[in-house]
Design a protein around this motif. Structure first.
Motif, PDB file in Angstrom:
ATOM      1  N   LYS A  99       0.358  -1.249   0.259  1.00  0.00           N
ATOM      2  CA  LYS A  99       0.781   0.215   0.329  1.00  0.00           C
ATOM      3  C   LYS A  99       0.844   1.236  -0.734  1.00  0.00           C
ATOM      4  N   VAL A 100       1.990   1.103  -0.618  1.00  0.00           N
ATOM      5  CA  VAL A 100       3.082   2.912  -1.313  1.00  0.00           C
ATOM      6  C   VAL A 100       2.346   3.438  -2.010  1.00  0.00           C
ATOM      7  N   THR A 122      19.897  -4.125   2.776  1.00  0.00           N
ATOM      8  CA  THR A 122      18.632  -3.675   2.916  1.00  0.00           C
ATOM      9  C   THR A 122      17.838  -2.865   2.187  1.00  0.00           C
ATOM     10  N   ALA A 123      16.914  -3.032   0.272  1.00  0.00           N
ATOM     11  CA  ALA A 123      16.135  -2.210   0.158  1.00  0.00           C
ATOM     12  C   ALA A 123      14.753  -2.467   0.390  1.00  0.00           C
ATOM     13  N   ILE A 124      14.543  -1.207  -0.477  1.00  0.00           N
ATOM     14  CA  ILE A 124      12.922  -0.746   0.259  1.00  0.00           C
ATOM     15  C   ILE A 124      12.308  -1.310  -1.261  1.00  0.00           C
ATOM     16  N   TRP A 125      11.507  -2.574  -1.396  1.00  0.00           N
ATOM     17  CA  TRP A 125      10.568  -3.060  -2.205  1.00  0.00           C
ATOM     18  C   TRP A 125       8.960  -2.349  -1.982  1.00  0.00           C
ATOM     19  N   ALA A 126       8.659  -1.136  -3.057  1.00  0.00           N
ATOM     20  CA  ALA A 126       7.148  -0.401  -3.145  1.00  0.00           C
ATOM     21  C   ALA A 126       6.317  -1.391  -3.288  1.00  0.00           C
ATOM     22  N   MET A 127       5.124  -1.801  -2.802  1.00  0.00           N
ATOM     23  CA  MET A 127       4.208  -2.435  -3.562  1.00  0.00           C
ATOM     24  C   MET A 127       3.153  -1.378  -3.673  1.00  0.00           C
ATOM     25  N   VAL A 128       3.075  -1.464  -5.514  1.00  0.00           N
ATOM     26  CA  VAL A 128       2.137  -0.268  -5.701  1.00  0.00           C
ATOM     27  C   VAL A 128       0.348  -1.679  -5.831  1.00  0.00           C
ATOM     28  N   GLU A 129      -0.717  -0.759  -5.638  1.00  0.00           N
ATOM     29  CA  GLU A 129      -1.481  -1.496  -5.921  1.00  0.00           C
ATOM     30  C   GLU A 129      -2.988  -0.624  -5.889  1.00  0.00           C
ATOM     31  N   THR A 130      -3.360   0.761  -6.033  1.00  0.00           N
ATOM     32  CA  THR A 130      -3.962   1.684  -5.954  1.00  0.00           C
ATOM     33  C   THR A 130      -4.528   2.249  -6.948  1.00  0.00           C
ATOM     34  N   PRO A 131      -5.792   2.761  -7.387  1.00  0.00           N
ATOM     35  CA  PRO A 131      -4.965   4.123  -8.306  1.00  0.00           C
ATOM     36  C   PRO A 131      -4.480   5.325  -8.544  1.00  0.00           C
ATOM     37  N   VAL A 149      13.136  -1.746  -6.134  1.00  0.00           N
ATOM     38  CA  VAL A 149      11.532  -2.690  -7.087  1.00  0.00           C
ATOM     39  C   VAL A 149      10.199  -1.945  -6.253  1.00  0.00           C
ATOM     40  N   LEU A 150       9.991  -1.956  -7.917  1.00  0.00           N
ATOM     41  CA  LEU A 150       7.994  -1.676  -7.482  1.00  0.00           C
ATOM     42  C   LEU A 150       7.526  -3.226  -7.794  1.00  0.00           C
ATOM     43  N   VAL A 151       6.806  -3.582  -7.058  1.00  0.00           N
ATOM     44  CA  VAL A 151       6.004  -4.653  -6.952  1.00  0.00           C
ATOM     45  C   VAL A 151       4.143  -4.578  -7.103  1.00  0.00           C
ATOM     46  N   MET A 152       4.118  -5.000  -8.124  1.00  0.00           N
ATOM     47  CA  MET A 152       2.297  -4.752  -8.472  1.00  0.00           C
ATOM     48  C   MET A 152       1.820  -5.415  -7.879  1.00  0.00           C
ATOM     49  N   GLY A 153       0.910  -5.007  -6.836  1.00  0.00           N
ATOM     50  CA  GLY A 153      -0.192  -5.058  -6.186  1.00  0.00           C
ATOM     51  C   GLY A 153      -1.961  -5.819  -6.629  1.00  0.00           C
TER      52      GLY A 153
END
Length: 290
Positions: A99-100, A122-131, A149-153
């Motif tokens: 929920k980033v 230690t990296a950050i992977w951001a989940m992008v899952e909203t409009p 990294v971007l991770v599709m939700g």
């Protein structure tokens, strides 16, 4: 090419953090990366125990070449801060944050990790899952050097859009494209979302091929049976590797001879084709190095 993109992440498997047998099994699976999950896969009353188990697993060094990440509970939840502290102390390859929606969220997570002593690796992977995340994807991707990294939700995105899950994913293509543009513009890797119907091998393979054709670096997975077909789909094929070598050899020969026009199999070759060929070979070498 960004190292974040070059590292093979064809198959990225979610593993439930509360399940010790699953965490043990993950050590033998051929996934490129693991997401040890503290969020959706863990019931509220099991989250504290799962946090300790996952932190110990991430710190164990027992997962070989696999990239080991921890998915924390999202910002605003009762578990988020404790999850970040535990993850920082265990030093996984990355912390996956659901929920980033904004660059501010990325910076807040970065500050929390650094305050808790997270190592630089230690990296950050951001989940992008909203409009909102789709519309602000570039700002999210550019918010921090620690974000790699971007991770599709895609399940959450479909829910937010009131969209149906259909073959070909037409309702999601705009969001997928916006996130891909953001990742490529900022030099970050990007992972496609999960495929829900574990028993539909044909549908899964089709979605892997679609994701690869779109340009995703790999796909997140929900079942071990999905790992090997996903690895095949997102790896360069033997024909692609042979063609890449032919392109590079032809271009190098033309450069030595001072020729301005290069053709391979009847098609004109330019610098952009050579760069793509080198990317294919670099990825193939990285996979073979496993």
């Amino acid at each position: 090419m960004s190292n974040a993109i070059l590292r093979p992440r064809r198959s990225v498997l979610y593993m439930p953090g509360a399940n010790e047998r699953a965490l043990e099994k993950a050590k033998s699976l051929p996934a490129d990366a693991l997401i040890l999950d503290l969020e959706d896969a863990v019931a509220p009353d099991a989250k504290a125990d799962a946090r300790k188990r996952v932190a110990a697993a991430a710190a164990s060094g027992e997962y070989g070449y696999r990239e080991v990440t921890i998915r924390v509970n999202g910002p605003g939840t009762a578990w988020h801060a404790d999850d970040l502290r535990a993850a920082a102390e265990s030093g996984p390859d990355a912390v996956v944050v659901p929920k980033v929606d904004s660059a501010d969220t990325v910076r807040e997570v970065e500050r929390a990790l650094e305050a808790a002593g997270a190592p630089d690796r230690t990296a950050i992977w951001a989940m992008v899952e909203t409009p909102r995340a789709m519309l602000d994807a570039r700002a999210v991707a550019a918010a921090s050097e620690r974000l790699t990294v971007l991770v599709m939700g895609t399940n959450d995105l479909a829910k937010e859009l009131h969209a149906e899950h259909v073959p070909g994913r037409a309702p999601l293509l705009t969001g997928l494209s916006l996130a891909l543009l953001a990742a490529r513009d900022t030099g970050k890797a990007i992972l496609d979302g999960v495929y829900n119907d574990v028993k539909n091998a044909e549908g899964f393979e089709a979605e892997c091929v679609q994701g690869r054709q779109f340009g995703f670096d790999g796909k997140t997975l929900i079942h071990p049976s999905q790992v090997e077909p996903c690895n095949r789909a997102f790896a360069p094929s033997a024909d692609q590797i042979a063609h890449a070598r032919k392109v590079i050899d032809a271009f190098d020969e033309a450069t030595r001879e001072g020729r301005g026009v290069v053709t391979v199999d009847g098609r004109m070759i330019e610098n952009l084709h050579v760069e793509d060929a080198r990317r294919v070979l670099a990825l193939a070498e990285a996979i073979a190095g496993r």
